[in-house]
Design a protein around this motif. Sequence first.
Motif, PDB file in Angstrom:
ATOM      1  N   PRO A  42      30.833   3.487  27.865  1.00 13.81           N
ATOM      2  CA  PRO A  42      30.942   2.669  29.212  1.00 13.81           C
ATOM      3  C   PRO A  42      32.445   3.254  29.910  1.00 13.81           C
ATOM      4  O   PRO A  42      32.887   4.101  29.400  1.00 13.81           O
ATOM      5  CB  PRO A  42      31.386   1.241  28.655  1.00 13.81           C
ATOM      6  N   PRO A  43      32.331   2.755  31.330  1.00 14.51           N
ATOM      7  CA  PRO A  43      33.532   3.549  32.055  1.00 14.51           C
ATOM      8  C   PRO A  43      34.901   3.061  31.382  1.00 14.51           C
ATOM      9  O   PRO A  43      34.891   2.090  30.964  1.00 14.51           O
ATOM     10  CB  PRO A  43      33.299   2.846  33.496  1.00 14.51           C
ATOM     11  N   ILE A  44      35.566   3.785  31.531  1.00 15.08           N
ATOM     12  CA  ILE A  44      37.151   3.673  31.042  1.00 15.08           C
ATOM     13  C   ILE A  44      37.660   2.184  31.427  1.00 15.08           C
ATOM     14  O   ILE A  44      38.170   1.422  30.879  1.00 15.08           O
ATOM     15  CB  ILE A  44      38.161   4.562  31.113  1.00 15.08           C
ATOM     16  N   SER A  45      37.266   1.708  32.683  1.00 15.15           N
ATOM     17  CA  SER A  45      38.030   0.615  33.216  1.00 15.15           C
ATOM     18  C   SER A  45      37.620  -0.726  32.578  1.00 15.15           C
ATOM     19  O   SER A  45      37.908  -1.660  32.727  1.00 15.15           O
ATOM     20  CB  SER A  45      37.760   0.570  34.789  1.00 15.15           C
ATOM     21  N   SER A  46      36.087  -0.698  32.122  1.00 11.55           N
ATOM     22  CA  SER A  46      35.391  -1.624  31.540  1.00 11.55           C
ATOM     23  C   SER A  46      35.654  -1.413  29.930  1.00 11.55           C
ATOM     24  O   SER A  46      35.168  -2.665  29.156  1.00 11.55           O
ATOM     25  CB  SER A  46      34.036  -1.561  31.841  1.00 11.55           C
ATOM     26  N   LEU A  47      36.437  -1.060  29.397  1.00  2.00           N
ATOM     27  CA  LEU A  47      36.617  -0.956  27.985  1.00  2.00           C
ATOM     28  C   LEU A  47      37.639  -2.024  27.614  1.00  2.00           C
ATOM     29  O   LEU A  47      38.359  -2.294  28.305  1.00  2.00           O
ATOM     30  CB  LEU A  47      37.060   0.579  27.580  1.00  2.00           C
ATOM     31  N   PRO A  48      37.351  -2.532  26.494  1.00  2.00           N
ATOM     32  CA  PRO A  48      37.959  -3.790  26.005  1.00  2.00           C
ATOM     33  C   PRO A  48      39.555  -3.559  25.889  1.00  2.00           C
ATOM     34  O   PRO A  48      40.237  -4.582  26.042  1.00  2.00           O
ATOM     35  CB  PRO A  48      37.558  -4.334  24.762  1.00  2.00           C
ATOM     36  N   GLY A  49      40.208  -2.398  25.539  1.00  2.00           N
ATOM     37  CA  GLY A  49      41.373  -2.435  25.278  1.00  2.00           C
ATOM     38  C   GLY A  49      42.184  -1.938  26.453  1.00  2.00           C
ATOM     39  O   GLY A  49      43.429  -1.673  26.325  1.00  2.00           O
ATOM     40  N   THR A  50      41.720  -1.753  27.501  1.00  2.00           N
ATOM     41  CA  THR A  50      42.519  -1.114  28.695  1.00  2.00           C
ATOM     42  C   THR A  50      43.265  -2.168  29.268  1.00  2.00           C
ATOM     43  O   THR A  50      44.516  -2.020  29.655  1.00  2.00           O
ATOM     44  CB  THR A  50      41.683  -0.849  29.842  1.00  2.00           C
ATOM     45  N   ALA A  51      43.080  -3.607  28.883  1.00  2.00           N
ATOM     46  CA  ALA A  51      43.983  -4.843  29.668  1.00  2.00           C
ATOM     47  C   ALA A  51      44.793  -5.247  28.409  1.00  2.00           C
ATOM     48  O   ALA A  51      45.798  -5.509  28.287  1.00  2.00           O
ATOM     49  CB  ALA A  51      42.972  -5.828  30.350  1.00  2.00           C
ATOM     50  N   ASN A  52      43.909  -5.640  27.222  1.00  2.00           N
ATOM     51  CA  ASN A  52      44.577  -6.232  26.054  1.00  2.00           C
ATOM     52  C   ASN A  52      44.312  -4.901  24.916  1.00  2.00           C
ATOM     53  O   ASN A  52      42.914  -4.808  24.670  1.00  2.00           O
ATOM     54  CB  ASN A  52      43.871  -7.372  25.679  1.00  2.00           C
ATOM     55  N   PRO A  53      45.488  -4.395  24.156  1.00  2.00           N
ATOM     56  CA  PRO A  53      45.111  -3.272  23.195  1.00  2.00           C
ATOM     57  C   PRO A  53      44.797  -4.164  21.711  1.00  2.00           C
ATOM     58  O   PRO A  53      44.448  -3.308  20.956  1.00  2.00           O
ATOM     59  CB  PRO A  53      46.616  -2.560  22.949  1.00  2.00           C
ATOM     60  N   PHE A  54      44.615  -5.316  21.991  1.00  2.00           N
ATOM     61  CA  PHE A  54      43.893  -5.955  20.647  1.00  2.00           C
ATOM     62  C   PHE A  54      42.614  -6.592  20.917  1.00  2.00           C
ATOM     63  O   PHE A  54      42.647  -7.784  20.877  1.00  2.00           O
ATOM     64  CB  PHE A  54      45.127  -6.989  20.137  1.00  2.00           C
ATOM     65  N   PRO A  55      41.702  -6.009  21.536  1.00  2.00           N
ATOM     66  CA  PRO A  55      40.286  -6.714  21.706  1.00  2.00           C
ATOM     67  C   PRO A  55      39.716  -7.079  20.577  1.00  2.00           C
ATOM     68  O   PRO A  55      39.958  -6.874  19.656  1.00  2.00           O
ATOM     69  CB  PRO A  55      39.513  -5.536  22.266  1.00  2.00           C
ATOM     70  N   ALA A  56      38.801  -8.430  20.831  1.00  2.00           N
ATOM     71  CA  ALA A  56      38.032  -8.842  19.957  1.00  2.00           C
ATOM     72  C   ALA A  56      37.204  -7.725  18.928  1.00  2.00           C
ATOM     73  O   ALA A  56      37.065  -7.789  17.810  1.00  2.00           O
ATOM     74  CB  ALA A  56      36.994  -9.951  20.236  1.00  2.00           C
ATOM     75  N   SER A  57      36.730  -7.008  19.415  1.00  2.00           N
ATOM     76  CA  SER A  57      35.835  -5.676  19.038  1.00  2.00           C
ATOM     77  C   SER A  57      35.803  -4.519  19.994  1.00  2.00           C
ATOM     78  O   SER A  57      36.215  -4.468  20.901  1.00  2.00           O
ATOM     79  CB  SER A  57      34.641  -6.259  18.516  1.00  2.00           C
ATOM     80  N   LEU A  58      35.717  -3.460  19.185  1.00  2.00           N
ATOM     81  CA  LEU A  58      35.514  -2.030  19.676  1.00  2.00           C
ATOM     82  C   LEU A  58      34.080  -1.687  20.081  1.00  2.00           C
ATOM     83  O   LEU A  58      33.235  -1.993  19.194  1.00  2.00           O
ATOM     84  CB  LEU A  58      36.476  -0.989  18.930  1.00  2.00           C
ATOM     85  N   PRO A  59      33.765  -1.118  21.133  1.00  2.00           N
ATOM     86  CA  PRO A  59      32.314  -1.008  21.421  1.00  2.00           C
ATOM     87  C   PRO A  59      31.723   0.270  20.515  1.00  2.00           C
ATOM     88  O   PRO A  59      32.423   1.408  20.703  1.00  2.00           O
ATOM     89  CB  PRO A  59      32.297  -0.616  22.621  1.00  2.00           C
TER      90      PRO A  59
END
Length: 171
Positions: A42-59
């Motif tokens: 996925p594009p970097i801007s849509s990755l879960p950790g870009t806003a919150n470094p503790f996302p629910a899961s990593l893709p």
Amino acid sequence: MAYKPFQPCPPDTDNVAEALALRGCQPLPRRRCFSRTPSKAPPISSLPGTANPFPASLPDSSVLWPPSAFCKSFSCLPAHLGFDMDAEAARFLLPTRSNLDLTVPQLLRIAQDHSTPIRLALDVGGSSGTFAARMKLDVGAVVVTTTMDLGAPYNKAAALRGLLPLHVPLQ
């Protein structure tokens, strides 16, 4: 190793590059070829950790899982390796059983007492980047995290969390 310079690197099915790096040798041919990337990343801007470094899961689709790997997803990896984001979010906040451990609140208090803002740091042996993530979230500091992919994709996990991983051994 057979390779073409300035082309994608051949697959390292035997983890020779990691073994050499652990012993202080950098495999020279890998410096002249490009690391493979997932075709559906996925594009970097849509990755879960870009806003919150503790996302629910990593893709899982953002990692090229080795064909010989036991696990081919982050959820398959044992929680103690640092990939359970719920557990990792609380690390470095509370004192542990050792008086030698320094928690993030203690570090920030020391910096505040000395009127020294923390803006940039180096986290040696950063695993999946939890300390760097905590510093990013709490004070907006940039922490470069050294990682090695020892049995798990630590370097990729730190990058997916919006951190700066540096793939180097402790030597």
